[in-house]
Design an enzyme around this catalytic site. Sequence first.
Site, mmCIF file in Angstrom:
data_model
loop_
_atom_site.group_PDB
_atom_site.id
_atom_site.type_symbol
_atom_site.label_atom_id
_atom_site.label_comp_id
_atom_site.label_asym_id
_atom_site.label_seq_id
_atom_site.Cartn_x
_atom_site.Cartn_y
_atom_site.Cartn_z
ATOM 1 N N GLU A 90 -12.699 27.135 38.218
ATOM 2 C CA GLU A 90 -11.540 27.883 37.778
ATOM 3 C C GLU A 90 -11.846 29.374 37.689
ATOM 4 O OE1 GLU A 90 -8.973 24.645 35.260
ATOM 5 O OE2 GLU A 90 -10.479 25.786 34.137
ATOM 6 N N CYS A 103 -11.847 37.105 35.980
ATOM 7 C CA CYS A 103 -12.973 36.395 35.369
ATOM 8 C C CYS A 103 -13.434 35.325 36.353
ATOM 9 C CB CYS A 103 -12.528 35.778 34.048
ATOM 10 S SG CYS A 103 -13.813 34.891 33.172
ATOM 11 N N CYS A 110 -21.981 23.853 33.864
ATOM 12 C CA CYS A 110 -22.976 24.730 33.252
ATOM 13 C C CYS A 110 -24.055 23.892 32.580
ATOM 14 C CB CYS A 110 -22.306 25.640 32.224
ATOM 15 S SG CYS A 110 -23.398 26.911 31.522
ATOM 16 N N CYS A 114 -23.370 24.944 25.427
ATOM 17 C CA CYS A 114 -23.034 25.571 24.152
ATOM 18 C C CYS A 114 -21.989 24.714 23.430
ATOM 19 C CB CYS A 114 -22.503 26.981 24.380
ATOM 20 S SG CYS A 114 -23.734 28.103 25.105
ATOM 21 N N CYS A 117 -18.139 25.409 23.926
ATOM 22 C CA CYS A 117 -17.650 25.688 25.288
ATOM 23 C C CYS A 117 -17.338 24.402 26.045
ATOM 24 C CB CYS A 117 -18.686 26.505 26.051
ATOM 25 S SG CYS A 117 -18.173 26.921 27.737
ATOM 26 N N CYS A 328 -11.381 32.130 26.404
ATOM 27 C CA CYS A 328 -12.837 32.040 26.306
ATOM 28 C C CYS A 328 -13.278 30.656 25.856
ATOM 29 C CB CYS A 328 -13.325 33.100 25.313
ATOM 30 S SG CYS A 328 -15.104 33.125 25.083
#
Length: 341
Positions: A90, A103, A110, A114, A117, A328
Amino acid sequence: MEHLIGKTLPELAAVVQRVSLPAYTAKQIASWLYRKRVRSIDEMTDISLAGRQRLKDKFIVGCIDAVKEQKSKDGTRKYLFAANNGKSVETVFIPEKERATLCVSSQVGCKMNCLFCMTGKHGFSGELSSSEIMNQILSVPNSETLTNIVFMGMGEPFDNIGEVFRVLEILVSDYGFCWSPKRITVSSVGLVPGLKRFLDESRCHLAISVHSPFHEERLKLVPAEKAFPIADIVAMLRERDFSHQRRVSFEYILFGGMNDNDEHASALVRMLRGMECRVNLIRYHAIPSVNLPATREDRMMAFRDFLNSYGITATIRASRGEDIFAACGMLSTKNKNQANL
C-alpha cells in the site's frame, strides 16, 4: 521482462551495452524514464527504431498502475500496488494546501513487529525491488505534482537498504528527478548498519521511531530495541553535525496512561536536549487484536508544551486517512495479498 524504472545511470549504462547501443543512450533513457516519465520504450523517440526494438526484446519500462484506490473523507488516497510473488503493498498520497506527500513502502510486510503497527502483525513476505519502489512514485495519479516523499509505508527501509538507496540516488541525481534531499524523509526504528550508511552517503531527512525513552518499555513496543537501543542510536546521532545538512526528527506515538506523562516527557528532554532535532507526536490509531489505549487530546498538548518549554521543538502530527486505514501504523494487505488481485 526486466524493468527499466528503478535503475540508476550506471545500471542503465550496462543495459545499453547489453543491447549494443551507444553509451550516451543511457542518459537519454534516464531522461525519458525520470524526467518525461514515459510508460513505453516506443515513446523514446530520440533512440533509433532499431535501438528501441533491441531494448524491447529484453526490457519494458515497468510502470504498472495501482489495482485499487481508496479515498478518505479528508482527501487522503491509498493505493494498492501489485508486488513480487503475487503479493501487494500500500502507498498513501497526502494532499495539503502547498504540499503533496507520498508515503511509500519498501518491503512486503515487515520484520520489526512493533506492537502498535498492523504491518508487522502480518509478518514479512519479501523485499521490494528498486523498480517496485519507484513504480509507487511514478504510477500514482498526478505523480508529477508530488512535492515530498516519505519512506514511512510498509517495511523498514534500512532493512532493504540497497534497493532504497537506488531509489534515493535516482530522486536526487541530476539524471533523475533532481530533487533536493530535503524533500525526502526516511523513517526507521534505528537499524544501525543501514543507519550508518544512510548518514554517510545520503543527505535526506531522517526520522527515528522512539515511542519511549526507557529501555524496557521501548523493548515491549519496538522489539528492535534489544539489538539497537534508542540510547545508543541517539548517542551516535549526537556525534554528527546536522545543522545545515538534514533534519533529524524523532517519532513518538502517545499511549494513554503509559508513555504520555511528565516522567516520560522529562526523560525525553534529558535524552534529546542539546541536539538539533524535533519531536513528532503521533496519535495512536487502534488496530485489531492490540489492547493499547490512545492518549487524551489535552494530555497530548500538555506533553508537546512540556517539550517545547525545555527547548525541544515538538509538534503534533495531524492524523490523515484513518477512515481508510491509511494512517500511521495502519497499513496492511493481509486480505489483499493474493496472486489474483
